[in-house]
Scaffold this motif. Structure first.
Motif: not given
Length: 579
Positions: A277-284, A445-447, A559-566
């Motif tokens: 999970n560190a991968i998703v969080h560090l990427t964001a 993330p979307k599913g 892309g870190g599962a962040d919002f595209d506008f953030l």
């Protein structure tokens, strides 16, 4: 109030040093809490962002941690003010706390920016609270320091250490296999979580606490003190003192969490056997700071790093043991001496990483192994896989997987949701063999939405009873950092947006080759084109509210599962005064 009006440099003085009606309003309403006029004299105003909540058991003691931080701020001449932010506790929130990490980050960012703060102490505990707070603070970029709440004491059950999370999966498998009674399971669950704090295995909470320290955002050694240890509160007090100095120095997250710091965190994650999970969080987080951090870097940077911390789920010990052995400073010192970290990376202490750890001593070489005698050799950390089944990447935690399954070809057994699998997992007549590959899709993330920790589903009951302990599982979801098994995660693009995972059918052959970093669906391209033409996107019923916002704007796992506008920073400019 002459002194106040003379000091207009500090951000908080745009509120408390204002003249006329505005200043009177801000100061007078704060005084209803009993603060004297002297606290508005221009001293640094320090916000303490607390994720305390009784609905987040890992964070339920943060009110006491906040009190310790406040002591330190007062001692250093600052003015501390605690404010609440969302507690994203993974243990209770449905469908997953990950759905709300971005909400926490948004809330923290806006509250920090909108209030009269010169610096911030970030109080976190459970998995998503640490990255969420770091993301929010990074987007404002005021001086900030992290204080994590610390792990629970070691679980104890019938003379053995048991780890939160890790033993949940193990006990569940034992009960399903008939080797443990339900009554014993009830007894065991009361022995796992026996104090305040987050998971004491090297799950996501412990991983992110350690990586906050490796990034330079947490005081040296503070990631591992148990939540109930007096030294947890000592280090919180020290952080309160330090943030006042950081405001004076104008030392900001963007100066600390540089590319060099992220490289250190990735290598530290490999050394401690940290969560995928560190991968998703560090990427964001990197995206918030404008740091270029491609997914493949997580593999490339970790390849030279052995796993040297012997903790569950990859090893034997727990966070309490890691702490008493010397904690993360010992790991960072060994990595530094091996030339595997950027020694000159700046930290919240105002010193470099090397200066922080140069006197660290290893008090238990069983828990923290020497680099020459690692738990797992270099190259066995988290691997990034690519292929026609995961064009944008997938991840696997090698240290928690079965070596014999790292190269494997098997028949796909496909389920469109975790619930669809669980509905039949206990059926004796389920058509499944140990060589099959379970596909759990619709969990990205979307599913789902939110990318829950559902990828490491329990093995079918009939296989457990036959003594099978592992099989390959592939999913666009995540798994708990406390989990284990040969599980391919974060497959991207996810099935819900038409990624190749959506085209897999039961009976297809799939090849997993971790040494070659490949994940291949052994189906001809022309057949996949036909399936693509027939594919229909799943229907969702969230046409309003936060879940609609999430599905509309969340980025993929890569892309870190962040919002595209953030992505990016929006700074700390003082909002306009409406009074």
């Amino acid at each position: 109030m002459d002194d106040v009006n003379e000091n207009v440099k500090r951000r908080s003085q745009h509120w408390f040093g204002a003249e006329g009606r505005s200043g009177m309003l801000y100061r007078s309403w704060m005084r209803n809490q009993g603060f004297g006029a002297e606290v508005f004299d221009g001293r640094p105003v320090i916000g303490i962002a607390s994720t305390w909540s009784e609905l987040a058991p890992c964070n339920a003691h943060l009110d006491r941690v906040a009190d310790a931080v406040k002591r330190g701020v007062w001692m250093a001449g600052g003015f501390p003010l605690v404010f609440p932010v969302m507690a994203t506790g993974e243990t209770l929130l449905r469908p997953t706390a990950m759905l709300y990490r971005n909400m926490l980050a948004m809330q923290a960012e806006e509250l920090i920016r909108a209030n009269p703060l010169d610096g911030v102490v970030l109080l976190s505990g459970c998995d998503k609270t640490t990255p969420g707070l770091l993301m929010g603070a990074s987007s404002v970029d005021l001086p900030s320091i992290m204080v994590t709440g610390g792990p629970m004491l070691n679980g104890k059950f019938r003379g053995q250490d048991v780890g939160s999370g890790t033993h949940v999966w193990k006990f569940e498998a034992e009960i399903k296999a008939g080797r443990m009674s339900v009554e014993d399971g009830y007894m065991a669950e009361g022995c796992m979580a026996r104090s305040n704090g987050h998971c004491m295995t090297m799950g996501t909470a412990s991983t992110m606490a350690c990586l906050a320290e490796a990034l330079g955002m947490q005081l040296p050694g503070s990631a591992t003190w148990p939540a109930v240890d007096a030294r947890r509160f000592e280090v919180a007090q020290e952080a309160g003192k330090r943030i006042v100095a950081m405001v004076e120095e104008d030392l900001k997250p963007s100066q600390i969490m540089t590319r060099a710091a992220f490289e250190n965190a990735i290598r530290a994650n490999a050394a401690i056997g940290g969560s995928t999970n560190a991968i998703v969080h560090l990427t964001a987080l990197a995206n918030r700071l404008g740091v270029d951090l491609p997914l493949d870097d997580f593999d490339t940077l970790a390849r030279d790093v052995p796993t040297i911390v012997d903790l569950m789920p990859s090893g034997r010990f727990l966070m309490e043991d890691f702490c008493y052995a010397g904690g993360l400073p010992v790991v960072l010192r060994q990595l530094d001496e091996a030339g595997l970290v950027n020694s000159d990376a700046l930290t919240v202490t105002g010193r470099t990483l090397q200066e922080n750890v140069q006197t660290a001593v290893n008090w238990n070489t069983e828990v923290i192994r020497p680099m020459t005698e690692p738990l797992q050799p270099a190259g066995t950390g988290t691997a990034i896989l690519r292929g026609n089944l995961a064009p944008n990447g997938a991840v696997i935690k090698q240290s928690a997987a079965t070596p014999a399954l790292m190269t494997h070809v098997g028949r796909a057994l496909v389920f469109d949701s975790p619930e669809a699998y669980h509905a039949v997992a206990d059926d004796d007549d389920l058509d499944v063999t140990p060589d099959d590959i379970l596909i759990i899709r619709g969990a990205g993330p979307k599913g789902y939405p939110g990318m829950p920790e559902v990828a490491n589903v329990p093995l079918p009951a009939k296989l457990l009873r036959a003594g099978v302990t592992d099989m390959v599982r592939i999913s666009d979801g995540r798994m708990s950092g406390t989990g284990f098994g040969t599980v391919v995660l974060h497959v991207s693009p996810e099935a819900a947006v038409g990624g190749p995972l959506a085209l897999v059918r039961t009976g297809d052959r799939i090849e997993l080759d971790v040494p070659a970093r490949s994940l291949t669906l052994l189906v001809p391209d022309e057949e996949l084109l036909k399936r693509r033409a027939d594919w229909v996107p799943p229907k969702h019923h969230d046409d309003s509210g936060y879940r609609w916002l999430y599905r509309e704007h969340v980025l993929g796992a890569d892309g870190g599962a962040d919002f595209d506008f953030l992505t990016g920073s929006r700074g700390s400019d003082v909002p306009r005064d409406s009074h």
